[in-house]
Motif scaffolding. Structure first.
Motif, PDB file in Angstrom:
ATOM      1  N   LYS A   1      40.320   1.797 -21.390  1.00  0.00           N
ATOM      2  CA  LYS A   1      39.713   2.700 -20.396  1.00  0.00           C
ATOM      3  C   LYS A   1      39.509   4.096 -20.981  1.00  0.00           C
ATOM      4  CE  LYS A   1      41.727   0.381 -16.354  1.00  0.00           C
ATOM      5  NZ  LYS A   1      42.770   0.466 -15.295  1.00  0.00           N
ATOM      6  N   THR A   2      40.497   4.544 -21.770  1.00  0.00           N
ATOM      7  CA  THR A   2      40.426   5.882 -22.361  1.00  0.00           C
ATOM      8  C   THR A   2      39.283   5.967 -23.370  1.00  0.00           C
ATOM      9  OG1 THR A   2      42.803   6.215 -22.052  1.00  0.00           O
ATOM     10  CG2 THR A   2      41.718   7.636 -23.652  1.00  0.00           C
ATOM     11  N   ILE A   3      39.130   4.933 -24.187  1.00  0.00           N
ATOM     12  CA  ILE A   3      38.034   4.928 -25.167  1.00  0.00           C
ATOM     13  C   ILE A   3      36.686   4.988 -24.443  1.00  0.00           C
ATOM     14  CG2 ILE A   3      36.868   3.590 -26.962  1.00  0.00           C
ATOM     15  CD1 ILE A   3      39.636   2.477 -27.749  1.00  0.00           C
ATOM     16  N   GLN A   4      36.550   4.182 -23.400  1.00  0.00           N
ATOM     17  CA  GLN A   4      35.284   4.156 -22.668  1.00  0.00           C
ATOM     18  C   GLN A   4      34.974   5.510 -22.025  1.00  0.00           C
ATOM     19  OE1 GLN A   4      33.685   0.670 -20.380  1.00  0.00           O
ATOM     20  NE2 GLN A   4      34.334   1.879 -18.614  1.00  0.00           N
ATOM     21  N   LYS A   5      35.993   6.170 -21.500  1.00  0.00           N
ATOM     22  CA  LYS A   5      35.769   7.422 -20.762  1.00  0.00           C
ATOM     23  C   LYS A   5      35.700   8.639 -21.675  1.00  0.00           C
ATOM     24  CE  LYS A   5      37.311   9.757 -16.574  1.00  0.00           C
ATOM     25  NZ  LYS A   5      38.299   9.760 -15.464  1.00  0.00           N
ATOM     26  N   GLN A   6      36.607   8.725 -22.659  1.00  0.00           N
ATOM     27  CA  GLN A   6      36.694   9.926 -23.499  1.00  0.00           C
ATOM     28  C   GLN A   6      35.830   9.836 -24.763  1.00  0.00           C
ATOM     29  OE1 GLN A   6      38.183  12.782 -22.597  1.00  0.00           O
ATOM     30  NE2 GLN A   6      38.620  11.750 -20.643  1.00  0.00           N
ATOM     31  N   LYS A   7      35.409   8.641 -25.107  1.00  0.00           N
ATOM     32  CA  LYS A   7      34.494   8.406 -26.236  1.00  0.00           C
ATOM     33  C   LYS A   7      34.968   9.019 -27.567  1.00  0.00           C
ATOM     34  CE  LYS A   7      30.533   7.927 -23.176  1.00  0.00           C
ATOM     35  NZ  LYS A   7      30.875   6.504 -22.998  1.00  0.00           N
ATOM     36  N   PRO A   8      36.151   8.629 -28.028  1.00  0.00           N
ATOM     37  CA  PRO A   8      36.608   9.108 -29.333  1.00  0.00           C
ATOM     38  C   PRO A   8      35.747   8.551 -30.457  1.00  0.00           C
ATOM     39  CG  PRO A   8      38.048   7.356 -28.561  1.00  0.00           C
ATOM     40  CD  PRO A   8      37.101   7.669 -27.426  1.00  0.00           C
ATOM     41  N   THR A   9      35.567   9.355 -31.490  1.00  0.00           N
ATOM     42  CA  THR A   9      34.797   8.906 -32.661  1.00  0.00           C
ATOM     43  C   THR A   9      35.722   8.413 -33.777  1.00  0.00           C
ATOM     44  OG1 THR A   9      34.723  11.227 -33.359  1.00  0.00           O
ATOM     45  CG2 THR A   9      32.804  10.369 -32.206  1.00  0.00           C
ATOM     46  N   ILE A  10      36.972   8.890 -33.775  1.00  0.00           N
ATOM     47  CA  ILE A  10      37.942   8.517 -34.810  1.00  0.00           C
ATOM     48  C   ILE A  10      39.158   7.890 -34.127  1.00  0.00           C
ATOM     49  CG2 ILE A  10      39.246   9.319 -36.821  1.00  0.00           C
ATOM     50  CD1 ILE A  10      37.531  11.883 -36.764  1.00  0.00           C
ATOM     51  N   PHE A  11      39.633   6.786 -34.678  1.00  0.00           N
ATOM     52  CA  PHE A  11      40.726   6.042 -34.048  1.00  0.00           C
ATOM     53  C   PHE A  11      41.713   5.546 -35.108  1.00  0.00           C
ATOM     54  CE2 PHE A  11      41.548   1.917 -31.330  1.00  0.00           C
ATOM     55  CZ  PHE A  11      42.898   2.234 -31.273  1.00  0.00           C
ATOM     56  N   PRO A  12      42.616   6.414 -35.604  1.00  0.00           N
ATOM     57  CA  PRO A  12      43.661   5.935 -36.514  1.00  0.00           C
ATOM     58  C   PRO A  12      44.608   5.008 -35.760  1.00  0.00           C
ATOM     59  CG  PRO A  12      43.468   8.335 -36.538  1.00  0.00           C
ATOM     60  CD  PRO A  12      42.727   7.851 -35.348  1.00  0.00           C
ATOM     61  N   GLY A  13      45.053   3.955 -36.422  1.00  0.00           N
ATOM     62  CA  GLY A  13      45.941   3.024 -35.739  1.00  0.00           C
ATOM     63  C   GLY A  13      46.729   2.177 -36.704  1.00  0.00           C
ATOM     64  N   ALA A  14      47.398   1.186 -36.142  1.00  0.00           N
ATOM     65  CA  ALA A  14      48.149   0.209 -36.926  1.00  0.00           C
ATOM     66  C   ALA A  14      47.607  -1.170 -36.577  1.00  0.00           C
ATOM     67  CB  ALA A  14      49.638   0.306 -36.581  1.00  0.00           C
ATOM     68  N   PRO A  15      47.769  -2.149 -37.463  1.00  0.00           N
ATOM     69  CA  PRO A  15      47.226  -3.490 -37.195  1.00  0.00           C
ATOM     70  C   PRO A  15      47.612  -4.055 -35.829  1.00  0.00           C
ATOM     71  CG  PRO A  15      47.953  -3.359 -39.464  1.00  0.00           C
ATOM     72  CD  PRO A  15      48.376  -2.065 -38.804  1.00  0.00           C
ATOM     73  N   THR A  16      48.862  -3.840 -35.408  1.00  0.00           N
ATOM     74  CA  THR A  16      49.290  -4.393 -34.119  1.00  0.00           C
ATOM     75  C   THR A  16      48.487  -3.829 -32.955  1.00  0.00           C
ATOM     76  OG1 THR A  16      51.058  -2.731 -34.160  1.00  0.00           O
ATOM     77  CG2 THR A  16      51.662  -4.973 -34.749  1.00  0.00           C
ATOM     78  N   ILE A  17      48.056  -2.575 -33.063  1.00  0.00           N
ATOM     79  CA  ILE A  17      47.249  -1.960 -32.007  1.00  0.00           C
ATOM     80  C   ILE A  17      45.882  -2.637 -31.934  1.00  0.00           C
ATOM     81  CG2 ILE A  17      46.030   0.159 -31.349  1.00  0.00           C
ATOM     82  CD1 ILE A  17      48.439   1.736 -32.368  1.00  0.00           C
ATOM     83  N   TYR A  18      45.236  -2.781 -33.095  1.00  0.00           N
ATOM     84  CA  TYR A  18      43.917  -3.414 -33.116  1.00  0.00           C
ATOM     85  C   TYR A  18      43.996  -4.877 -32.675  1.00  0.00           C
ATOM     86  CZ  TYR A  18      43.023   0.732 -35.980  1.00  0.00           C
ATOM     87  OH  TYR A  18      42.944   2.025 -36.439  1.00  0.00           O
TER      88      TYR A  18
END
Length: 563
Positions: A291-308
């Protein structure tokens, strides 16, 4: 290795060397406030702070810390989830000339006490929910003051009114703290007038900005001394690696916790340095993230494999618009190739794997976001970073590509050393090279690959888990004769914690009983997920338990299962 074959693959936009700003970290916030004063710096569950507000709040924090006795070089602990308070505190501590010591909010009293004693922190800035834990151990530490904040303090109306009831229902904890003596309310500090900024007396090359705790290659967690120069250098490298992004024009999703050096550098420090907007989430939740990605529209998303992986496994993922994402750098654990491909298909952005350690601020290698990528590789060294394979046979630089050995690195992001551990610091370096403890090789093009870990550290879901921490707790159980902990393959977490146990004669203990016991003494991410009871454990001739033999057994089982 001085030839650096990987440089031939660098896109023209990425320099081989960088001119680093010779300035301390908090000065970047000063400049961001001057250049982007009215621009939003932080978005947190509907509440936003501008760069001017963030800067003013950090100044207030610094002035208050000085008022209660904090001096240059003192350590200040921060035990907060990703939140405006975490960012304010981080820069406020450094403006005061003190050293940040990050604490995982999941720590038990035992873990907190060890780290507080080791770093000698005088002040801790913490969440109200964690205050009862602090009170149980404070008399055993050097803590003189506790600054307490709450999630609701930075929520918009009416969320700030509703949240305390939700918190009580979820945790059963209601904390009422009086703002007096050695207890201080963060909210009250923010009501103070904005002080005038004083000149910063910081030696960027030698003064630690952060003590970041890690198990290193062996033993108990150690404080890694990361200087202002180390962190400025690594964030600068990150910036040039992502050369298509515009200063002041990007939005970055802050799910990776700031108490982890990866989140601290690639989200918080980079954002302030480049004037990005940080969209912060205090914990990872699949639906909230989508929901946050859809609403806030981040261009950069650092993460860890478990998140993806968790996002991809949500059956409703295609119902959300994730097309704003341009680039993701995955860290903390190996990134499966199929996860990379699927996530890129869903978002239309790029997902690449990076590599690093706490001791290197943290990134040393990554694949190119908009250039050549090699499947299964951790990529190539970043600008100003050199890497070498030390031969398993000679411990000297490998003579040919493909030869297995320990990966060693050099660069301006490499730590100053371990806090109060000069001997262990010396053992971690060889002829100026930092020894990573990871076994791998380099191909003819200069791409690096990880094969195994020399150290026994377990990486589960992006968290570093040190077997000795878990084993110490297990050995305190009256029924255990012998115990050893190892990381075993897990399709979701990368690795998971397995405990091999030999019970004393006459004792019978179930897995559930051990699970209940461990949860009382260990942070949840360290608790073994699997228990195996044995008559005996494999050992050397002198009685040392062979953890590696157990790991090999697990790999063989997995191979037989999949063949």
């Amino acid at each position: 290795m001085t030839e650096k074959p990987w440089l031939a693959h660098y896109p023209p936009e990425i320099p081989a060397a960088i001119d680093y700003p010779d300035q301390p970290l908090p000065l970047f916030l000063t400049k961001a406030a001057a250049e982007y004063g009215g621009k939003m710096a932080v978005h947190f569950l509907g509440k936003e702070l501008s760069y001017k507000e963030l800067y003013d709040s950090a100044l207030k924090t610094a002035a208050y810390l000085k008022k209660i006795g904090i001096q240059k070089g003192d350590r200040v602990a921060i035990m907060l989830p990703n939140s405006p308070q975490a960012v304010i505190s981080f820069y406020g501590v450094m403006i005061a000339g003190a050293v940040v010591v990050q604490f995982n909010p999941l720590y038990t009293e035992r873990e907190m006490e060890y780290q507080l004693k080791d770093c000698g922190a005088k002040v801790i800035i913490s969440l109200d929910l964690l205050y009862p834990r602090i009170q149980k151990i404070i008399s055993n530490t050097s803590l003189e003051h506790v600054i307490v904040t709450a999630i609701k303090d930075y929520l918009p109306f009416p969320k700030n009114m509703i949240y305390p009831f939700i918190q009580k229902k979820q945790t059963g904890i209601v904390v009422q703290i009086e703002n007096r003596n050695n207890n201080h309310h963060f909210k009250k500090i923010m009501e103070e007038p904005v002080p005038k900024e004083e000149p910063l007396n910081i030696d960027v090359d030698n003064d630690p900005a952060v003590l970041q705790y890690t198990g290193g290659t062996t033993g108990f967690p150690k404080g890694v001394m990361l200087t202002h120069k180390n962190l400025v250098a690594n964030a600068s490298m990150c910036d040039v690696w992502m050369y298509k992004f515009q200063k002041g024009g990007e939005t970055i999703l802050g799910i990776i916790p700031f108490f982890h050096v990866y989140g601290m550098t690639t989200v918080m420090i980079l954002s302030v340095m480049q004037g990005y907007k940080m969209v912060l989430l205090p914990k990872f939740d699949v639906k909230t993230t989508l929901k946050t990605i859809q609403k806030q529209k981040p261009t950069i998303f650092p993460g860890a494999p478990t998140i993806y992986i968790a996002l991809l496994n949500d059956p409703d993922i295609t119902k959300y618009d994730l097309s704003s994402i341009d680039a993701c750098i995955s860290g903390s654990a190996p990134l499966p190739v199929d996860v990379q491909q699927k996530f890129e298909d869903v978002t239309g952005g790029k997902l690449v794997e990076g590599y690093g350690l706490t001791e290197t601020s943290p990134v040393t290698h990554a694949n190119f976001i908009w250039g050549d990528r090699v499947k299964g590789s951790i990529g190539v060294p970043w600008p100003d970073t050199d890497a070498v394979i030390l031969s398993m046979q000679t411990n000297e630089p490998a003579g040919k590509p493909g030869e297995l050995g320990e990966i060693a690195v050099k660069g301006p992001q490499v730590m100053k050393g371990y806090w109060n551990r000069p001997e262990e610091t010396e053992q971690t370096f060889k002829d100026g090279w930092f020894l990573t403890g990871d076994i791998g090789y380099m191909d003819e093009s200069g791409y690096f690959y990880i094969v195994d870990r020399k150290k026994d550290m377990i990486i589960a879901g992006g968290f570093n888990i040190y077997p000795r921490d878990v084993e110490e707790v297990l050995y305190e159980h009256e029924a255990i004769q012998e115990a050893v902990v190892a990381g075993v393959p897990d399709p979701y977490r990368g690795e998971t914690v397995k405990a091999y146990i030999v019970l004393k004669e006459g004792y019978k203990v179930t897995e559930q009983e051990f699970d209940d016991y461990c949860r009382k003494h260990l942070a949840a991410f360290k608790v073994p997920r699997i228990y195996e009871f044995r008559e005996e454990l494999p050992k050397t001739a002198v009685g040392k338990i062979l953890r590696r033999v157990l790991i090999e057994e697990e790999k063989k089982k997995l191979e037989e299962k999949t063949s």
